[in-house]
Structure formats: structure tokens, C-alpha cells
Write an enzyme that holds these catalytic residues in place. Structure first.
Site, PDB file in Angstrom:
ATOM      1  N   GLU A  85      54.985  25.503  27.344  1.00 29.69           N
ATOM      2  CA  GLU A  85      54.559  24.884  26.081  1.00 29.69           C
ATOM      3  C   GLU A  85      54.527  23.378  26.314  1.00 29.69           C
ATOM      4  O   GLU A  85      55.479  22.817  26.872  1.00 29.69           O
ATOM      5  CB  GLU A  85      55.577  25.247  24.986  1.00 29.69           C
ATOM      6  N   HIS A 112      62.724  21.835  25.281  1.00 28.92           N
ATOM      7  CA  HIS A 112      63.621  22.989  25.100  1.00 28.92           C
ATOM      8  C   HIS A 112      63.290  24.100  26.078  1.00 28.92           C
ATOM      9  O   HIS A 112      62.200  24.127  26.658  1.00 28.92           O
ATOM     10  CB  HIS A 112      63.589  23.531  23.664  1.00 28.92           C
ATOM     11  N   HIS A 155      59.870  30.800  27.523  1.00 31.40           N
ATOM     12  CA  HIS A 155      59.040  29.661  27.933  1.00 31.40           C
ATOM     13  C   HIS A 155      59.889  28.403  28.061  1.00 31.40           C
ATOM     14  O   HIS A 155      61.029  28.361  27.590  1.00 31.40           O
ATOM     15  CB  HIS A 155      57.869  29.425  26.956  1.00 31.40           C
TER      16      HIS A 155
HETATM   17 CO    CO Z   1      58.977  26.533  22.099  1.00 26.56          CO
END
Ligand code: CO
Length: 134
Positions: A130, A7, A79
Site C-alpha cells: 500500500e 504500518h 500488506h
Molecule cells: Co493498510
């Protein structure tokens, strides 16, 4: 080592407005808001055919996205999340490469119930990364 883009997370001061833009203007499938007190955010997921957009609004006084929103009052890309097969192997590799893992430096359970680590933007072209074990 990294696999699919899981994502892209976008921080916003108003998640209802942000969700509306994705739903009504861009015509995407948008989830209901989910408060995540353990992570200091409210999340909305936008489902795309090949990935997801994660909308984030601060929740509580110590939200981890508050300093980002102070610097970017209208919101912005917070992020990107890449999938890895083994979070402990990824963690060891990042440590060996000299990358800075934020927080305790150990994997923790992220906002989607999967183990994650965050890599400091200073080592990755100014982008918070991440890594999520899927
Ligand atoms: Co995230």
C-alpha cells in the site's frame, strides 16, 4: 520515492483475540476496534514508537481480506504500507515501471482517510504494498 513505513497490516479471523495478544502479551498500546464498512474490514491500531500495526478482521460478505484468510486461516501479514509525498506522482511512476495497481488503478481514500493505491504482490516479492500519501 517511498518514505517511512506507515504500518504493517495483519489479517486475523478474530480481532478481539489478536488485539488481546498485542495488549496483554506484548504490552502494546491498542486502539478500540473500528468497523469500516466502506472497506469491508474492522481495524485495530497498535501504536509502536516507530510505526503502527494494523489488525484487520473481515467485515461483511465481500471483504477484500476474505480470500487471504481462506488461504491463511490463522491470519498473517497482509500488506505493508509505505508513505509517499504525492500519490498521483507515485501512481504515474508505478505505471511507468510496469507495476500492477489493483482495483481501478486510481488512488482512492483508504482506511485512514488518506489517498492510497495498492500494488499487486506479483511485482513485489509476493508482498501486497500500500502506498499512502501523508
Ligand atoms: Co493498510
Amino acid at each position: 520515492m517511498i518514505g517511512r513505513l506507515n504500518h504493517v497490516a495483519i489479517a486475523t479471523p478474530n480481532i478481539a483475540e489478536a488485539a488481546k495478544v498485542y495488549r496483554d502479551v506484548l504490552g502494546a498500546k491498542v486502539s478500540d476496534p473500528v468497523p469500516q464498512p466502506d472497506h469491508g474490514v474492522v481495524t485495530v491500531f497498535v501504536e509502536l514508537p516507530n510505526t503502527k500495526i494494523e489488525l484487520l478482521e473481515p467485515l461483511g460478505a465481500n471483504s477484500p481480506i476474505m480470500s487471504f484468510l481462506n488461504k491463511n486461516p490463522k491470519g498473517g501479514i497482509h500488506h505493508v504500507c509505505y508513505e509517499v509525498e504525492d500519490i498521483h506522482a507515485a501512481c504515474a511512476k508505478m505505471r511507468a515501471e510496469g507495476a500492477t495497481i489493483t482495483g481501478t488503478g486510481e488512488p482512492k481514500i483508504g482506511a485512514h482517510g488518506k489517498p492510497v493505491i495498492f500494488l499487486h504482490p506479483k511485482d513485489f516479492n509476493g508482498t501486497l504494498i500500500e502506498l499512502e500519501q501523508v
